[in-house]
Design an enzyme around this catalytic site. Structure first.
Site, PDB file in Angstrom:
ATOM      1  N   PRO A   9       0.574  -1.151   0.312  1.00  0.00           N
ATOM      2  CA  PRO A   9      -0.039   0.072  -0.060  1.00  0.00           C
ATOM      3  C   PRO A   9       0.927   1.267  -0.135  1.00  0.00           C
ATOM      4  O   PRO A   9       1.791   1.295   0.782  1.00  0.00           O
ATOM      5  CB  PRO A   9      -0.805  -0.163   1.382  1.00  0.00           C
ATOM      6  CG  PRO A   9      -0.162  -0.963   2.190  1.00  0.00           C
ATOM      7  CD  PRO A   9       0.991  -2.009   1.172  1.00  0.00           C
ATOM      8  N   GLY A  19       2.139   4.556   0.995  1.00  0.00           N
ATOM      9  CA  GLY A  19       2.256   5.531   2.327  1.00  0.00           C
ATOM     10  C   GLY A  19       1.693   4.633   3.437  1.00  0.00           C
ATOM     11  O   GLY A  19       1.321   4.952   4.369  1.00  0.00           O
ATOM     12  N   GLY A  50       3.876   2.877   5.180  1.00  0.00           N
ATOM     13  CA  GLY A  50       5.016   2.681   5.987  1.00  0.00           C
ATOM     14  C   GLY A  50       5.621   1.347   5.573  1.00  0.00           C
ATOM     15  O   GLY A  50       6.702   0.840   6.384  1.00  0.00           O
ATOM     16  N   LEU A  51       5.281   0.582   4.445  1.00  0.00           N
ATOM     17  CA  LEU A  51       5.928  -0.679   4.170  1.00  0.00           C
ATOM     18  C   LEU A  51       6.919  -0.623   2.869  1.00  0.00           C
ATOM     19  O   LEU A  51       7.289  -1.496   2.575  1.00  0.00           O
ATOM     20  CB  LEU A  51       4.779  -1.540   3.899  1.00  0.00           C
ATOM     21  CG  LEU A  51       3.827  -1.869   4.955  1.00  0.00           C
ATOM     22  CD1 LEU A  51       2.850  -2.831   4.411  1.00  0.00           C
ATOM     23  CD2 LEU A  51       4.530  -2.398   6.340  1.00  0.00           C
ATOM     24  N   SER A  89       6.881   1.007   0.125  1.00  0.00           N
ATOM     25  CA  SER A  89       6.641   1.082  -1.303  1.00  0.00           C
ATOM     26  C   SER A  89       7.503   1.834  -2.228  1.00  0.00           C
ATOM     27  O   SER A  89       7.807   1.525  -3.441  1.00  0.00           O
ATOM     28  CB  SER A  89       4.954   1.477  -1.555  1.00  0.00           C
ATOM     29  OG  SER A  89       4.884   2.732  -1.067  1.00  0.00           O
ATOM     30  N   SER A  90       7.688   3.076  -1.903  1.00  0.00           N
ATOM     31  CA  SER A  90       8.253   3.902  -2.604  1.00  0.00           C
ATOM     32  C   SER A  90      10.019   3.320  -2.922  1.00  0.00           C
ATOM     33  O   SER A  90      10.369   3.609  -4.032  1.00  0.00           O
ATOM     34  CB  SER A  90       8.528   5.513  -1.672  1.00  0.00           C
ATOM     35  OG  SER A  90       9.454   6.171  -2.180  1.00  0.00           O
ATOM     36  N   ALA A 122      10.886   0.528  -2.512  1.00  0.00           N
ATOM     37  CA  ALA A 122      10.888  -0.804  -3.271  1.00  0.00           C
ATOM     38  C   ALA A 122      10.603  -0.470  -4.970  1.00  0.00           C
ATOM     39  O   ALA A 122      11.258  -1.222  -5.595  1.00  0.00           O
ATOM     40  CB  ALA A 122       9.829  -1.737  -2.978  1.00  0.00           C
ATOM     41  N   ASP A 147      15.243   2.268   4.089  1.00  0.00           N
ATOM     42  CA  ASP A 147      14.243   1.508   3.325  1.00  0.00           C
ATOM     43  C   ASP A 147      14.821   1.200   1.860  1.00  0.00           C
ATOM     44  O   ASP A 147      14.455   0.100   1.540  1.00  0.00           O
ATOM     45  CB  ASP A 147      13.016   2.655   2.776  1.00  0.00           C
ATOM     46  CG  ASP A 147      12.244   2.910   3.971  1.00  0.00           C
ATOM     47  OD1 ASP A 147      12.469   2.764   5.261  1.00  0.00           O
ATOM     48  OD2 ASP A 147      11.233   3.567   3.613  1.00  0.00           O
TER      49      ASP A 147
HETATM   50  C1  MEV Z   1      10.720   5.373   7.118  1.00  0.00           C
HETATM   51  O1  MEV Z   1      10.539   3.981   6.544  1.00  0.00           O
HETATM   52  C2  MEV Z   1      11.754   5.386   8.211  1.00  0.00           C
HETATM   53  C3  MEV Z   1      12.306   6.937   8.765  1.00  0.00           C
HETATM   54  O2  MEV Z   1      13.080   6.516   9.705  1.00  0.00           O
HETATM   55  C4  MEV Z   1      12.725   7.714   7.665  1.00  0.00           C
HETATM   56  C5  MEV Z   1      14.037   7.259   7.104  1.00  0.00           C
HETATM   57  O3  MEV Z   1      14.730   6.464   7.864  1.00  0.00           O
HETATM   58  O4  MEV Z   1      14.472   7.925   5.888  1.00  0.00           O
HETATM   59  C6  MEV Z   1      11.051   7.544   9.305  1.00  0.00           C
END
Ligand code: MEV
Length: 318
Positions: free
Chosen positions: A92, A94, A96-97, A99-100, A102, A151
């Site tokens: 999904p 946005g 937090g997994l 996606s951007s 990947a 990420d």
């Molecule tokens: C985002 O998945 C993780 C954060 O720590 C941002 C980052 O590390 O670039 C919030």
């Protein structure tokens, strides 16, 4: 070679999100789900990216973040000649997994393979992966402002690892497999917004924010030991502590807190938000079950996980 393919994993951050932006360690794990890109050479520019129902053009002054990010990724030296990209992401946006990241890594990998006619000699492998990460970083800077790189590293290598900005990734060997449930608030969140929120708190009161970062640093250190020792109860407690500190930094929301509370009452050993917060997803640690001969009882663990997922499903809006 007319076209090449690249794939990359999504990720969960187990511990240390946000603090990792300030140089502290964090722990992340790759997911089976992720992104896939197919890159085809074009006789002339501009390069185009098709994602879902939309197509964007690579353009450094585009009004679309995606158009600018795509352009930044292609322009990292040596620049990729005109291409068309068909990309798909099973995560999904946005959430937090990752996606951007990947998407960025899958596109960069496919583009690097195309630039070398699909053949990457083993001795070139490390240099090319470094360039894939540099391309992903250029993309992530458009979306996130100041990405730590965790990420993109998870997207590129998967597995479970400790990460710092200075040292990169170091694999962790868990004594026992971790069983985690991922629950979504259903509301996308912007990592840029939450990273900037903490940056503005840091500018106003660096000592206060540093205290939280220091607390997260010691939680992460203990979490590495707990994973290596297979101490799931300690690991769950550390997740709850990490969540408390993140709430103190104002990146949690009432929905994230509710999902964490529901998971804990349904038997999770610990729960916390994962990624940038402000929406997105939570992680819950499922208690391990062992048979009398010491082997893992996966069926009982699946029942425990189902109880957590049911509790989330029963919550409003999930
Ligand atoms: C985002 O998945 C993780 C954060 O720590 C941002 C980052 O590390 O670039 C919030």
């Amino acid at each position: 070679q007319a076209s090449t393919e690249g794939t990359a994993s999504g990720k969960v951050i187990l511990f240390g999100e946000h603090a990792v932006v300030y140089g502290s360690p964090a722990i992340a794990a790759g997911l089976d789900r992720g992104a896939r890109a197919v890159v085809t050479r074009q006789p002339s520019g501009p390069s185009t990216l098709r994602l879902g129902d939309g197509t964007v053009v690579a353009d450094a002054s585009s009004a679309s973040d995606l158009g600018r990010a795509f352009s930044a990724l292609l322009e990292v030296a040596p620049a990729i000649p005109p291409v068309h990209v068909e990309a798909r992401c099973d995560l999904p946006p946005g959430g937090g997994l990752g996606s951007s990241a990947a998407l960025a890594v899958s596109i960069a990998r496919a583009a690097e393979a195309l630039a070398r006619s699909g053949e990457i000699r083993p001795e070139e492998g490390a240099a090319i992966e470094a360039r894939v990460l540099a391309r992903a970083a250029a993309w992530e800077r458009i979306f996130h402002g100041n990405p730590s790189g965790i990420d993109a590293t998870a997207a590129a290598q998967g597995g479970i690892f400790r990460f710092t900005r200075a040292e990169g990734a170091r694999p962790i060997t868990p004594r026992h497999d971790l069983v985690l449930c991922v629950g979504s608030t259903g509301h996308p969140s912007s990592t840029r917004t939450t990273v900037e929120l903490i940056a503005s708190q840091h500018a106003k009161d660096p000592v206060l924010v540093k205290r939280s970062i220091d607390a997260i640093t010691s939680i992460v250190g203990n979490a590495v030991l707990a994973i290596e020792a297979g101490d799931m109860r300690a690991l769950g407690d550390l997740m709850n502590m990490n969540q408390l500190v993140l709430s103190g930094l104002f990146v949690s929301t009432s929905e994230l807190e509710e999902l964490c509370a529901l998971a804990r009452s349904a038997g999770a050993l610990g729960a916390k938000l994962t990624g940038g917060g402000g929406g997105g997803c939570v992680l819950a640690l499922v208690p391990p079950s062992f048979r009398s001969d010491g082997t893992r009882d996966e069926a009982r663990e699946a029942e425990s996980a189902a109880r957590i997922l049911d509790a989330w499903r029963g919550a409003e809006g999930h």
